[in-house]
Enzyme design. Structure first.
Site, short mmCIF file in Angstrom:
data_model
loop_
_atom_site.label_atom_id
_atom_site.label_comp_id
_atom_site.label_asym_id
_atom_site.label_seq_id
_atom_site.Cartn_x
_atom_site.Cartn_y
_atom_site.Cartn_z
N TYR A 254 68.03 -27.51 -50.32
CA TYR A 254 67.39 -26.23 -50.60
C TYR A 254 66.04 -26.44 -51.28
O TYR A 254 65.03 -25.84 -50.88
CB TYR A 254 68.30 -25.39 -51.50
CG TYR A 254 67.82 -23.97 -51.71
CD1 TYR A 254 68.06 -22.99 -50.75
CD2 TYR A 254 67.15 -23.62 -52.87
CE1 TYR A 254 67.62 -21.69 -50.94
CE2 TYR A 254 66.71 -22.33 -53.07
CZ TYR A 254 66.95 -21.36 -52.10
OH TYR A 254 66.50 -20.07 -52.30
N LYS B 61 62.28 -25.45 -49.76
CA LYS B 61 61.39 -24.49 -50.42
C LYS B 61 60.08 -25.12 -50.85
O LYS B 61 59.03 -24.47 -50.81
CB LYS B 61 62.10 -23.85 -51.62
CG LYS B 61 63.29 -22.98 -51.21
CD LYS B 61 62.89 -21.86 -50.25
CE LYS B 61 64.05 -20.94 -49.94
NZ LYS B 61 63.67 -19.82 -49.03
#
Length: 271
Positions: A176, A180
């Protein structure tokens, strides 16, 4: 019910009557079936946008369209998988065929992986996150760029859902966090490459917005020091308000990056 192209049958009939009418602002929200995506779509609808809602589950998208029409707004539901190039291309072809243009896209669709040590994370889970959070944003931004570049008047706004994980990781969040961080670089590249075509790009980095998926955080979240602690949450309506603010700016003005978070969450300072 959706037709073979993924477009809501009810929405198809509703939008046909609008072809040839005065110019209106068209916005697309991905991952619009629930949470931040749905709240942002509702806010843009109230702002006067015609809103295209996209996601993998047809039922919540069709429900949104029904609610929009009941309140006097205009919306179109299209089932789409942002990880799939053909699905994304079909989504944008439907938008162009129906409305002829796109003014704003909010690339919101995203997923996370289990919070486990890196050596316990499968490559399959890694790819799921990267394919959705990064490649999905790229595919939608690329298709939006293509349409915004050739439409008249030229230009539009691409808003990417980032995260405070674009700047600092949580424990056991490598896929994740990596996705990002990459979206942050992608957003800046879009903003640079879009200058010649009146296309602007923004990223909204969100921290601890209370949704159905994030409600579990109220029971405790693993901290950097190895303890588990509850964390403050912010109202998802305030995130939708941030999307609205950026979406409604003139193309001559941009917010390149914005952080919207629960004020007292553990982001600023030493964890």
């Amino acid at each position: 019910m959706n037709n073979e192209n993924g477009q809501s049958d009810r929405a198809t009939e509703a939008t046909r009557s609008h072809k040839g009418t005065e110019a209106r602002r068209i916005a697309l929200v991905t991952g619009a079936g629930s949470g931040i995506g749905r709240a942002a779509a509702q806010r843009l609808l109230r702002d006067g946008f015609t809103v295209v809602v996209a996601g993998r589950r047809a039922e919540p998208l069709d429900d949104f369209v029904t609610e929009a029409h009941a309140s006097g707004g205009e919306a179109l539901a299209v089932t789409a998988d942002v990880r799939d190039e053909a699905s994304v291309d079909a989504l944008f072809a439907t938008i162009e065929e129906t409305y002829g243009r796109l003014d704003v896209v909010f690339n919101n669709a995203g997923i996370n992986a289990p919070a486990v040590p890196m050596d316990e994370l499968s490559v399959e889970k890694w790819r799921d996150v990267i394919d959705t959070n990064l490649t999905g944003v790229f595919l939608c931004a690329r298709a939006a760029f293509r349409l915004m570049r050739r439409q008249s008047p030229q230009g539009g706004r691409i808003i990417n859902n980032g995260s405070i994980s674009a700047h600092a990781p949580r424990p056991f969040s490598s896929p994740y966090t990596a996705s990002k961080h990459a979206v942050l670089g992608l957003t800046k590249s879009i903003a640079l490459d879009g200058r010649a075509f009146n296309i602007v790009a923004s990223q909204i980095d969100i921290g601890n917005a209370l949704t159905e998926l994030s409600a579990r955080m109220q029971k405790g979240v693993l901290q950097a020091n190895g303890t588990t602690a509850t964390e403050p949450m912010c109202d998802v309506a305030d995130i939708a308000g941030a999307v609205s603010y950026v979406a409604n700016l003139p193309l001559s003005t941009n917010v390149l990056n914005m952080t919207v978070m629960a004020s007292n969450m553990p982001f600023v300072g030493r964890g």
